[in-house]
Design a protein around this motif. Structure first.
Motif, PDB file in Angstrom:
ATOM      1  N   GLY A  37       0.552  -1.519  -0.099  1.00 13.99           N
ATOM      2  CA  GLY A  37       0.001   0.107  -0.172  1.00 13.99           C
ATOM      3  C   GLY A  37       0.725   1.021   0.388  1.00 13.99           C
ATOM      4  O   GLY A  37       0.419   2.344  -0.634  1.00 13.99           O
ATOM      5  N   CYS A  38       2.063   1.377   0.664  1.00 11.80           N
ATOM      6  CA  CYS A  38       2.585   2.489   0.880  1.00 11.80           C
ATOM      7  C   CYS A  38       4.018   2.771  -0.245  1.00 11.80           C
ATOM      8  O   CYS A  38       3.531   3.562  -1.116  1.00 11.80           O
ATOM      9  CB  CYS A  38       3.924   2.294   1.940  1.00 11.80           C
ATOM     10  SG  CYS A  38       2.785   2.045   3.923  1.00 11.80           S
ATOM     11  N   THR A  39       3.748   1.757  -1.730  1.00 14.80           N
ATOM     12  CA  THR A  39       4.460   1.800  -2.694  1.00 14.80           C
ATOM     13  C   THR A  39       3.415   2.329  -3.189  1.00 14.80           C
ATOM     14  O   THR A  39       3.647   3.065  -4.774  1.00 14.80           O
ATOM     15  CB  THR A  39       4.878   0.286  -3.005  1.00 14.80           C
ATOM     16  OG1 THR A  39       5.786   0.310  -1.990  1.00 14.80           O
ATOM     17  CG2 THR A  39       6.046   0.753  -4.266  1.00 14.80           C
ATOM     18  N   THR A  40       2.370   1.970  -4.162  1.00 19.72           N
ATOM     19  CA  THR A  40       0.805   1.974  -4.167  1.00 19.72           C
ATOM     20  C   THR A  40       0.806   3.712  -3.911  1.00 19.72           C
ATOM     21  O   THR A  40       1.201   4.785  -4.664  1.00 19.72           O
ATOM     22  CB  THR A  40       0.020   1.614  -4.164  1.00 19.72           C
ATOM     23  OG1 THR A  40       0.651   0.209  -4.512  1.00 19.72           O
ATOM     24  CG2 THR A  40      -1.254   2.018  -4.713  1.00 19.72           C
ATOM     25  N   GLU A  41       1.060   4.263  -2.899  1.00 20.26           N
ATOM     26  CA  GLU A  41       0.765   5.903  -2.384  1.00 20.26           C
ATOM     27  C   GLU A  41       2.374   6.768  -2.691  1.00 20.26           C
ATOM     28  O   GLU A  41       2.026   7.536  -3.633  1.00 20.26           O
ATOM     29  CB  GLU A  41       0.733   5.719  -0.950  1.00 20.26           C
ATOM     30  CG  GLU A  41       0.262   6.447  -0.383  1.00 20.26           C
ATOM     31  CD  GLU A  41       0.367   7.922   0.714  1.00 20.26           C
ATOM     32  OE1 GLU A  41      -0.636   8.583   1.200  1.00 20.26           O
ATOM     33  OE2 GLU A  41       0.880   6.254   1.996  1.00 20.26           O
ATOM     34  N   ALA A  42       2.975   6.038  -2.893  1.00 25.56           N
ATOM     35  CA  ALA A  42       4.386   6.818  -3.159  1.00 25.56           C
ATOM     36  C   ALA A  42       4.676   7.134  -4.820  1.00 25.56           C
ATOM     37  O   ALA A  42       4.783   7.930  -4.907  1.00 25.56           O
ATOM     38  CB  ALA A  42       5.486   6.083  -2.200  1.00 25.56           C
ATOM     39  N   CYS A  43       4.636   5.890  -5.278  1.00 25.71           N
ATOM     40  CA  CYS A  43       4.193   5.810  -6.794  1.00 25.71           C
ATOM     41  C   CYS A  43       3.900   6.793  -6.833  1.00 25.71           C
ATOM     42  O   CYS A  43       3.640   7.748  -8.447  1.00 25.71           O
ATOM     43  CB  CYS A  43       4.782   4.663  -7.350  1.00 25.71           C
ATOM     44  SG  CYS A  43       6.075   3.834  -6.645  1.00 25.71           S
TER      45      CYS A  43
ATOM     46  N   ASN B 135      -7.040   8.869   7.727  1.00 27.36           N
ATOM     47  CA  ASN B 135      -7.343   7.290   7.609  1.00 27.36           C
ATOM     48  C   ASN B 135      -7.375   7.514   5.795  1.00 27.36           C
ATOM     49  O   ASN B 135      -8.539   7.033   5.877  1.00 27.36           O
ATOM     50  CB  ASN B 135      -8.702   6.938   8.795  1.00 27.36           C
ATOM     51  CG  ASN B 135      -8.444   6.777   9.916  1.00 27.36           C
ATOM     52  OD1 ASN B 135      -6.854   6.384  10.097  1.00 27.36           O
ATOM     53  ND2 ASN B 135      -9.276   7.305  11.200  1.00 27.36           N
ATOM     54  N   VAL B 136      -6.241   7.685   5.251  1.00 20.61           N
ATOM     55  CA  VAL B 136      -6.925   8.048   3.922  1.00 20.61           C
ATOM     56  C   VAL B 136      -6.650   6.423   3.178  1.00 20.61           C
ATOM     57  O   VAL B 136      -5.928   5.647   4.220  1.00 20.61           O
ATOM     58  CB  VAL B 136      -6.461   8.786   3.032  1.00 20.61           C
ATOM     59  CG1 VAL B 136      -6.776  10.531   3.788  1.00 20.61           C
ATOM     60  CG2 VAL B 136      -4.679   8.423   3.425  1.00 20.61           C
ATOM     61  N   LYS B 137      -7.244   5.620   1.971  1.00 19.33           N
ATOM     62  CA  LYS B 137      -7.062   4.840   1.199  1.00 19.33           C
ATOM     63  C   LYS B 137      -5.622   5.018  -0.146  1.00 19.33           C
ATOM     64  O   LYS B 137      -5.348   6.459  -0.267  1.00 19.33           O
ATOM     65  CB  LYS B 137      -8.124   4.147   0.431  1.00 19.33           C
ATOM     66  CG  LYS B 137      -8.732   4.033   1.705  1.00 19.33           C
ATOM     67  CD  LYS B 137      -8.954   2.554   2.213  1.00 19.33           C
ATOM     68  CE  LYS B 137     -10.381   1.901   2.544  1.00 19.33           C
ATOM     69  NZ  LYS B 137     -10.601   1.341   3.716  1.00 19.33           N
ATOM     70  N   ALA B 138      -4.622   3.595   0.696  1.00 24.51           N
ATOM     71  CA  ALA B 138      -3.385   4.413  -0.500  1.00 24.51           C
ATOM     72  C   ALA B 138      -4.000   4.535  -1.854  1.00 24.51           C
ATOM     73  O   ALA B 138      -3.182   5.647  -2.436  1.00 24.51           O
ATOM     74  CB  ALA B 138      -2.330   3.372  -0.273  1.00 24.51           C
ATOM     75  N   THR B 139      -4.236   3.777  -2.321  1.00 26.12           N
ATOM     76  CA  THR B 139      -5.248   3.782  -3.453  1.00 26.12           C
ATOM     77  C   THR B 139      -6.496   4.925  -4.363  1.00 26.12           C
ATOM     78  O   THR B 139      -7.851   4.537  -3.294  1.00 26.12           O
ATOM     79  CB  THR B 139      -6.224   2.275  -4.241  1.00 26.12           C
ATOM     80  OG1 THR B 139      -4.830   1.109  -3.775  1.00 26.12           O
ATOM     81  CG2 THR B 139      -6.185   2.562  -5.196  1.00 26.12           C
ATOM     82  N   GLY B 140      -5.840   5.130  -5.179  1.00 28.53           N
ATOM     83  CA  GLY B 140      -6.980   6.309  -5.139  1.00 28.53           C
ATOM     84  C   GLY B 140      -6.480   7.964  -4.464  1.00 28.53           C
ATOM     85  O   GLY B 140      -7.289   8.931  -5.033  1.00 28.53           O
ATOM     86  N   HIS B 141      -5.940   7.542  -3.304  1.00 28.49           N
ATOM     87  CA  HIS B 141      -5.742   9.048  -3.152  1.00 28.49           C
ATOM     88  C   HIS B 141      -4.618  10.080  -3.256  1.00 28.49           C
ATOM     89  O   HIS B 141      -5.785  11.039  -2.638  1.00 28.49           O
ATOM     90  CB  HIS B 141      -5.125   9.002  -1.620  1.00 28.49           C
ATOM     91  CG  HIS B 141      -4.627   9.817  -0.440  1.00 28.49           C
ATOM     92  ND1 HIS B 141      -5.392  10.428   0.308  1.00 28.49           N
ATOM     93  CD2 HIS B 141      -3.257  10.211   0.053  1.00 28.49           C
ATOM     94  CE1 HIS B 141      -4.746  11.103   0.435  1.00 28.49           C
ATOM     95  NE2 HIS B 141      -4.083  11.583   0.672  1.00 28.49           N
ATOM     96  N   VAL B 142      -3.943   9.976  -3.600  1.00 29.41           N
ATOM     97  CA  VAL B 142      -3.485  11.331  -4.808  1.00 29.41           C
ATOM     98  C   VAL B 142      -4.468  11.575  -5.783  1.00 29.41           C
ATOM     99  O   VAL B 142      -4.147  12.534  -6.095  1.00 29.41           O
ATOM    100  CB  VAL B 142      -1.789  10.343  -5.197  1.00 29.41           C
ATOM    101  CG1 VAL B 142      -1.255  11.798  -6.425  1.00 29.41           C
ATOM    102  CG2 VAL B 142      -1.217  10.359  -4.280  1.00 29.41           C
TER     103      VAL B 142
END
Length: 158
Positions: free
Chosen positions: A47-53, A140-147
């Motif tokens: 999840g953190c990789t998804t968000e960071a990328c 409490n955001v979700k990693a996917t779609g957050h950006v």
């Protein structure tokens, strides 16, 4: 556990943390610029990789709109350096091993993990204006779609 919950208009808590290159980064050094600060649980997890990328892939338009991005986790600087290199991340990752900055932002507290209540990082993102005030506080955001949500908040995507 932190009971802090920042609201728009609050002064963003100051911080001085080491980045992936073991250099000190202070929020005050970014004054005059808009800053997106995101707290994530652990480098190199899915999840953190998804968000960071996602932040990496949106960095150019965010910077063009006047925003800097920094990520904060409890990881040590060596792990942050490895994460940054592995995923070609092009913004600073900051180490907060004792979660003091997490506490100041309300990004540390009780959460449910696999059915158990534990203390840990609450994935959270803050948009801070050039005067050091919180524009948006997202907990409490979700990693996917957050950006994509952040991009809309800062006016990049209608």
């Amino acid at each position: 556990m932190s009971d802090v919950k920042l609201e728009p208009g609050d002064t963003a808590p100051a911080f001085s943390l080491r980045n992936q290159d073991d250099q000190l980064v202070e929020l005050s050094s970014l004054r005059g610029r808009n800053v997106i600060v995101f707290f994530y649980p652990a480098a190199m997890t899915p999840g953190c990789t998804t968000e960071a990328c996602d932040f990496r892939d949106s960095l150019a338009p965010l910077q063009s709109a006047g925003y800097e991005v920094v990520g904060i986790s409890r990881d040590d600087t060596a792990k942050l350096r490895e994460f940054r290199e592995r995923d070609a991340l092009t913004y600073d990752l900051l180490s907060d091993p004792d979660h003091a900055v997490h506490d100041a932002y309300g990004a540390w507290g009780e959460k449910t993990n696999y059915g158990k209540v534990v203390q840990g990082v609450l994935r959270s993102t803050f948009v801070i204006d050039g005067d050091g005030r919180v524009s948006d506080a997202l907990y409490n955001v979700k990693a996917t779609g957050h950006v994509a949500r952040i991009r809309k908040l800062v006016g990049l995507d209608a």
